[in-house]
Enzyme design. Structure first.
Site, mmCIF file in Angstrom:
data_model
loop_
_atom_site.group_PDB
_atom_site.id
_atom_site.type_symbol
_atom_site.label_atom_id
_atom_site.label_comp_id
_atom_site.label_asym_id
_atom_site.label_seq_id
_atom_site.Cartn_x
_atom_site.Cartn_y
_atom_site.Cartn_z
ATOM 1 N N ASP A 11 0.689 -1.205 -0.052
ATOM 2 C CA ASP A 11 0.112 0.030 -0.082
ATOM 3 C C ASP A 11 0.990 1.356 0.063
ATOM 4 O OD1 ASP A 11 -3.007 -0.235 -0.148
ATOM 5 O OD2 ASP A 11 -2.586 -1.874 1.498
ATOM 6 N N GLU A 58 -5.199 4.644 2.157
ATOM 7 C CA GLU A 58 -4.260 3.917 1.803
ATOM 8 C C GLU A 58 -3.253 4.162 3.051
ATOM 9 O OE1 GLU A 58 -4.019 2.064 -0.507
ATOM 10 O OE2 GLU A 58 -5.083 2.949 -2.134
ATOM 11 N N HIS A 87 -4.778 1.405 5.675
ATOM 12 C CA HIS A 87 -4.212 0.475 5.191
ATOM 13 C C HIS A 87 -2.800 -0.022 5.564
ATOM 14 C CE1 HIS A 87 -7.167 0.343 1.615
ATOM 15 N NE2 HIS A 87 -7.813 0.394 2.949
ATOM 16 N N TYR A 126 -1.808 -2.867 8.244
ATOM 17 C CA TYR A 126 -0.563 -3.890 8.037
ATOM 18 C C TYR A 126 0.382 -3.788 8.911
ATOM 19 C CZ TYR A 126 -3.398 -4.749 3.785
ATOM 20 O OH TYR A 126 -4.330 -5.179 2.806
ATOM 21 N N GLU A 149 -3.807 -2.936 -7.415
ATOM 22 C CA GLU A 149 -4.978 -3.166 -6.680
ATOM 23 C C GLU A 149 -6.012 -4.292 -6.950
ATOM 24 O OE1 GLU A 149 -5.744 0.997 -4.433
ATOM 25 O OE2 GLU A 149 -6.685 1.011 -6.297
ATOM 26 N N GLU A 202 -10.863 -0.858 -1.382
ATOM 27 C CA GLU A 202 -9.990 -1.197 -2.705
ATOM 28 C C GLU A 202 -10.933 -1.536 -3.697
ATOM 29 O OE1 GLU A 202 -6.799 -0.674 -2.901
ATOM 30 O OE2 GLU A 202 -5.931 -1.559 -0.957
#
Length: 332
Positions: free
Chosen positions: A68, A99, A102, A106, A174, A208
């Site tokens: 990302d 983003e 994200h 993660y 993506e 996404e």
């Protein structure tokens, strides 16, 4: 036109209201990483996952560690400055926030799944040290980095170069790389494993899907305004790009499944990737190339579960209710 150089600042009269509507919908789809409960995942990692499944997860989170960030950099460095629509730039600003969210998800995932600091550092360096992830990185930089020094889209050739960037960004990175990763997550969920990861992935999945919808809408708008850009040469380059992306993802699949994961085969993964590639080509108004069918029943079930989450289980869905039409068949 959408790719005319410059920064139009006038929202009224609104020339591209569809992008403004997408921005407003994105605001409704707000979630936070703190809502994801990883408590049962740690138990699964310690006692329930087979060694081959642990290897799959380690490779998967290593890819997530930088995936990302590549997308976010492309948003800032390449897309924002060339799309001449204040409504569209509003959406891109919101997408950049998502983003970043994200990336936070993660990061939290790696901190939870890989408590050893040395192993965690290796995961963050995967794009330089793990061949299957390095190859995907090289693919991204090859296709989206080609316009890093482009100051304005003044000629048809420059606008086609921008289109290749946008198509790679939405369709390959993506739309293929991340959706392949989602398949591994939902496969494990179908076995009752890593429900926290699957829960967070549900939210990322929806984000996404909206990102792709925006990009494909932008591409369709450009097609309507400048149909001459979509010539045989561009379509040939797009098909070459998708074939390269599929082979990159297959190398990654072979790495993830090297230990043998019961219920998930290399052959089925290729078929699934061919199926998803055909979906992306359809999104672009191009003919399908492979004609493959979705081999994963658990991915078809995902449609039903997501629709239920949207309209029935608001507590486990977004903080703000979602209205409008949801078409999950196009995601897969």
């Amino acid at each position: 036109m959408l790719l005319d150089p410059g920064f139009d600042l006038t929202l009224r009269p609104m020339k591209y209201p569809v992008f403004y509507d997408m921005y407003r919908d994105a605001i409704k789809n707000t979630w936070t990483v703190e809502e994801v409960d990883f408590s049962t995942d740690t138990v699964d990692l310690e006692s329930r996952l087979m060694p081959s499944e642990k290897h799959l997860i380690q490779r998967l989170v290593a890819f997530f560690a930088t995936g990302d960030s590549i997308v976010a950099n492309n948003l800032v460095l390449n897309l924002y400055k060339h799309i001449n629509s204040p409504e569209a730039r509003m959406y891109l600003s919101r997408q950049l926030y998502e983003e970043a969210l994200h990336v936070q998800f993660y990061l939290t995932l790696l901190d939870t799944y890989i408590p050893d600091l040395g192993e965690r550092e290796e995961a963050f360096a995967a794009i330089h040290k793990i061949p299957s992830i390095q190859r995907k990185g090289e693919f991204c930089f090859k296709w989206i980095g080609s316009i890093d020094k482009l100051d304005a889209t003044e000629t048809p050739q420059q606008r086609q170069a921008f289109l290749l960037n946008l198509i790679c960004f939405a369709g390959c990175i993506e739309g293929l790389f991340f959706f392949a990763a989602f398949a591994y997550v939902y496969f494990l969920r179908s076995k009752g494993l890593l429900n926290g990861l699957a829960s967070g992935t549900n939210w990322v999945f929806r984000d996404e899907s909206c990102h792709m919808a925006f990009a494909f809408e932008a591409i369709q708008t450009i097609r309507e305004e400048e149909p001459h850009l979509f010539d045989d040469n561009l379509e040939a380059q797009v098909l070459t790009m998708f074939k390269e992306a599929l082979e990159c993802e297959m190398q990654f699949a072979e790495d993830l499944l090297a230990g043998g994961v019961s219920g998930l085969s290399i052959k089925d993964m290729r078929t699934y990737l061919e199926f998803v590639t055909d979906q992306r080509l359809r999104n672009l108004g191009m003919a399908v190339h492979y004609g493959s069918r979705n081999p994963f029943a658990f991915m078809e079930l995902q449609d039903v579960q997501e629709l239920s989450n949207f309209f029935e289980r608001r507590v486990s869905a977004y903080q703000v209710s979602v209205t409008g039409e949801v078409a999950f068949d196009e995601a897969f």
